[in-house]
Design an enzyme around this catalytic site. Structure first.
Site, PDB file in Angstrom:
ATOM      1  N   ARG A  78       5.604  12.430  -2.894  1.00  0.00           N
ATOM      2  CA  ARG A  78       5.630  13.018  -1.553  1.00  0.00           C
ATOM      3  C   ARG A  78       6.735  12.370  -0.724  1.00  0.00           C
ATOM      4  NH1 ARG A  78       0.034  11.764   0.515  1.00  0.00           N
ATOM      5  NH2 ARG A  78      -0.663  11.351  -1.586  1.00  0.00           N
TER       6      ARG A  78
ATOM      7  N   ASP B 199       1.261 -15.852   6.370  1.00  0.00           N
ATOM      8  CA  ASP B 199       0.778 -17.214   6.119  1.00  0.00           C
ATOM      9  C   ASP B 199       0.898 -17.567   4.635  1.00  0.00           C
ATOM     10  OD1 ASP B 199       0.161 -17.622   8.779  1.00  0.00           O
ATOM     11  OD2 ASP B 199      -1.985 -17.221   8.552  1.00  0.00           O
TER      12      ASP B 199
ATOM     13  N   HIS C 212      12.766  -2.889   1.833  1.00  0.00           N
ATOM     14  CA  HIS C 212      12.198  -1.596   2.228  1.00  0.00           C
ATOM     15  C   HIS C 212      13.102  -0.493   1.723  1.00  0.00           C
ATOM     16  CE1 HIS C 212       9.267  -3.543   4.710  1.00  0.00           C
ATOM     17  NE2 HIS C 212      10.234  -4.307   5.185  1.00  0.00           N
ATOM     18  N   LEU C 213      12.488   0.548   1.229  1.00  0.00           N
ATOM     19  CA  LEU C 213      13.257   1.704   0.751  1.00  0.00           C
ATOM     20  C   LEU C 213      13.954   2.394   1.914  1.00  0.00           C
ATOM     21  CD1 LEU C 213      10.417   2.979  -1.535  1.00  0.00           C
ATOM     22  CD2 LEU C 213      12.649   2.245  -2.371  1.00  0.00           C
ATOM     23  N   SER C 214      13.213   2.600   2.981  1.00  0.00           N
ATOM     24  CA  SER C 214      13.748   3.304   4.148  1.00  0.00           C
ATOM     25  C   SER C 214      14.344   2.295   5.133  1.00  0.00           C
ATOM     26  CB  SER C 214      12.635   4.105   4.832  1.00  0.00           C
ATOM     27  OG  SER C 214      11.621   3.236   5.315  1.00  0.00           O
TER      28      SER C 214
ATOM     29  N   ASN D 165       8.032  -5.803  -1.046  1.00  0.00           N
ATOM     30  CA  ASN D 165       7.952  -4.641  -0.163  1.00  0.00           C
ATOM     31  C   ASN D 165       6.479  -4.514   0.189  1.00  0.00           C
ATOM     32  OD1 ASN D 165       7.843  -2.248   1.188  1.00  0.00           O
ATOM     33  ND2 ASN D 165       9.006  -1.062  -0.322  1.00  0.00           N
TER      34      ASN D 165
ATOM     35  N   ARG E   6       7.518   0.247  13.388  1.00  0.00           N
ATOM     36  CA  ARG E   6       8.059  -0.275  12.115  1.00  0.00           C
ATOM     37  C   ARG E   6       9.202  -1.267  12.346  1.00  0.00           C
ATOM     38  NH1 ARG E   6       5.742   3.235   8.201  1.00  0.00           N
ATOM     39  NH2 ARG E   6       5.381   5.291   9.093  1.00  0.00           N
TER      40      ARG E   6
ATOM     41  N   ARG F 229      13.332   4.334  12.270  1.00  0.00           N
ATOM     42  CA  ARG F 229      12.040   5.018  12.274  1.00  0.00           C
ATOM     43  C   ARG F 229      11.238   4.636  13.529  1.00  0.00           C
ATOM     44  NH1 ARG F 229       9.400   4.692   6.515  1.00  0.00           N
ATOM     45  NH2 ARG F 229       8.261   6.453   7.414  1.00  0.00           N
TER      46      ARG F 229
ATOM     47  N   PRO G 277       0.788  -1.227   0.000  1.00  0.00           N
ATOM     48  CA  PRO G 277       0.000   0.000   0.000  1.00  0.00           C
ATOM     49  C   PRO G 277       0.825   1.284   0.000  1.00  0.00           C
ATOM     50  CG  PRO G 277      -0.111  -1.083   2.132  1.00  0.00           C
ATOM     51  CD  PRO G 277       0.539  -2.058   1.183  1.00  0.00           C
ATOM     52  N   ASN G 278       0.321   2.225  -0.777  1.00  0.00           N
ATOM     53  CA  ASN G 278       0.842   3.597  -0.893  1.00  0.00           C
ATOM     54  C   ASN G 278       2.145   3.694  -1.680  1.00  0.00           C
ATOM     55  OD1 ASN G 278      -1.275   4.929   0.601  1.00  0.00           O
ATOM     56  ND2 ASN G 278      -0.451   3.901   2.410  1.00  0.00           N
TER      57      ASN G 278
ATOM     58  N   GLU H  63      12.723  -9.681   1.421  1.00  0.00           N
ATOM     59  CA  GLU H  63      11.965  -8.516   1.877  1.00  0.00           C
ATOM     60  C   GLU H  63      12.767  -7.255   1.578  1.00  0.00           C
ATOM     61  OE1 GLU H  63      11.205  -8.809   6.060  1.00  0.00           O
ATOM     62  OE2 GLU H  63      10.308  -6.795   6.195  1.00  0.00           O
TER      63      GLU H  63
ATOM     64  N   TYR I 155      11.650   8.566   1.068  1.00  0.00           N
ATOM     65  CA  TYR I 155      11.521   7.520   0.041  1.00  0.00           C
ATOM     66  C   TYR I 155      12.226   7.836  -1.280  1.00  0.00           C
ATOM     67  CZ  TYR I 155       7.991   5.808   3.288  1.00  0.00           C
ATOM     68  OH  TYR I 155       7.358   5.350   4.409  1.00  0.00           O
TER      69      TYR I 155
ATOM     70  N   ALA J 209       3.130  -0.881   4.654  1.00  0.00           N
ATOM     71  CA  ALA J 209       2.667  -0.923   6.045  1.00  0.00           C
ATOM     72  C   ALA J 209       2.160  -2.303   6.459  1.00  0.00           C
ATOM     73  CB  ALA J 209       1.576   0.127   6.252  1.00  0.00           C
TER      74      ALA J 209
HETATM   75  O1  CA2 Z   1      10.506   1.834   3.538  1.00  0.00           O
HETATM   76  C1  CA2 Z   1       9.670   1.151   2.954  1.00  0.00           C
HETATM   77  O2  CA2 Z   1       9.817   0.712   1.813  1.00  0.00           O
HETATM   78  C2  CA2 Z   1       8.301   0.889   3.636  1.00  0.00           C
HETATM   79  O3  CA2 Z   1       7.898  -0.437   3.302  1.00  0.00           O
HETATM   80  C3  CA2 Z   1       7.353   1.906   3.069  1.00  0.00           C
HETATM   81  C4  CA2 Z   1       5.971   1.883   3.727  1.00  0.00           C
HETATM   82  C5  CA2 Z   1       6.104   1.926   5.251  1.00  0.00           C
HETATM   83  O4  CA2 Z   1       4.818   1.775   5.838  1.00  0.00           O
HETATM   84  C6  CA2 Z   1       7.032   0.863   5.772  1.00  0.00           C
HETATM   85  O5  CA2 Z   1       7.139   1.000   7.176  1.00  0.00           O
HETATM   86  C7  CA2 Z   1       8.399   0.980   5.145  1.00  0.00           C
HETATM   87  C8  CA2 Z   1       5.143   3.084   3.274  1.00  0.00           C
HETATM   88  C9  CA2 Z   1       5.052   3.269   1.798  1.00  0.00           C
HETATM   89  C10 CA2 Z   1       4.432   4.611   1.533  1.00  0.00           C
HETATM   90  O6  CA2 Z   1       5.093   5.183   0.454  1.00  0.00           O
HETATM   91  C11 CA2 Z   1       4.884   6.515   0.235  1.00  0.00           C
HETATM   92  C12 CA2 Z   1       5.653   7.069  -0.750  1.00  0.00           C
HETATM   93  C13 CA2 Z   1       5.523   8.409  -1.016  1.00  0.00           C
HETATM   94  C14 CA2 Z   1       4.620   9.184  -0.319  1.00  0.00           C
HETATM   95  C15 CA2 Z   1       3.858   8.617   0.673  1.00  0.00           C
HETATM   96  C16 CA2 Z   1       3.985   7.267   0.945  1.00  0.00           C
END
Ligand code: CA2
Length: 145
Positions: free
Chosen positions: A19, A88, A101-103, A75, A112, A108, A11-12, A99, A24, A78
């Site tokens: 943003r 599962d 993650h960008l961040s 990835n 997380r 954080r 998601p997202n 797995e 990110y 959330a």
């Molecule tokens: O760091 C990552 O890749 C995450 O999986 C990104 C998720 C976050 O919930 C994880 O804790 C770490 C959130 C992705 C949302 O991406 C956005 C990108 C631009 C603007 C807003 C959200």
């Protein structure tokens, strides 16, 4: 026939590049897809790169991977921190999972720091931005060779 790897995004992540660039980066998800496809081609892998905001759709894709793919790069956004359903499905797939993650989720908020996905993952790459997907493909190529 090249081995198929599913690269799944939760998601997202469709908002990438629009943003929060300080967290990110500035690349869009389409940029990530293009870079991943280029690296996969160099490695002799075929990838199916997908994104969904819906937990059930991600679970359906993980189930599909069981018959269609040799590995999963995920990835889960959330859902990483909340979804026993995704865990599962990953465990049921019996496929190698990496797995991504960008961040750096450990720099954080504490919520997380826990990942359900990690319980099913061979390895985790986090904090290296978009490059993390390329590193994951490098590792996956070796895992499925
Ligand atoms: O760091 C990552 O890749 C995450 O999986 C990104 C998720 C976050 O919930 C994880 O804790 C770490 C959130 C992705 C949302 O991406 C956005 C990108 C631009 C603007 C807003 C959200």
């Amino acid at each position: 026939m090249p081995k198929q790897v599913f690269v799944l995004n939760g998601p997202n992540l469709n908002l990438l590049g629009t943003r929060e660039p300080e967290i990110y980066g500035r690349d869009t998800l389409d940029d990530v897809r293009k870079r991943a496809e280029a690296r996969a081609a160099q490695l002799g892998l075929a990838i199916s790169f997908r994104q969904s905001n819906h937990e059930g759709e991600l679970i359906d894709w993980i189930q599909e991977a069981r018959s269609e793919a040799s590995g999963i790069i995920l990835n889960a956004g959330a859902f990483t921190h909340t979804s026993v359903g995704i865990l599962d499905a990953l465990q049921a797939s019996q496929l190698p999972v990496i797995e991504v993650h960008l961040s750096n989720i450990f720099r954080r908020e504490s919520f997380r720091h826990h990942s359900y996905v990690s319980l099913a993952a061979k390895g985790v790459i986090c904090g290296l931005g978009v490059q993390g997907y390329e590193f994951a493909l490098d590792a996956m190529a070796k895992l499925v060779a």
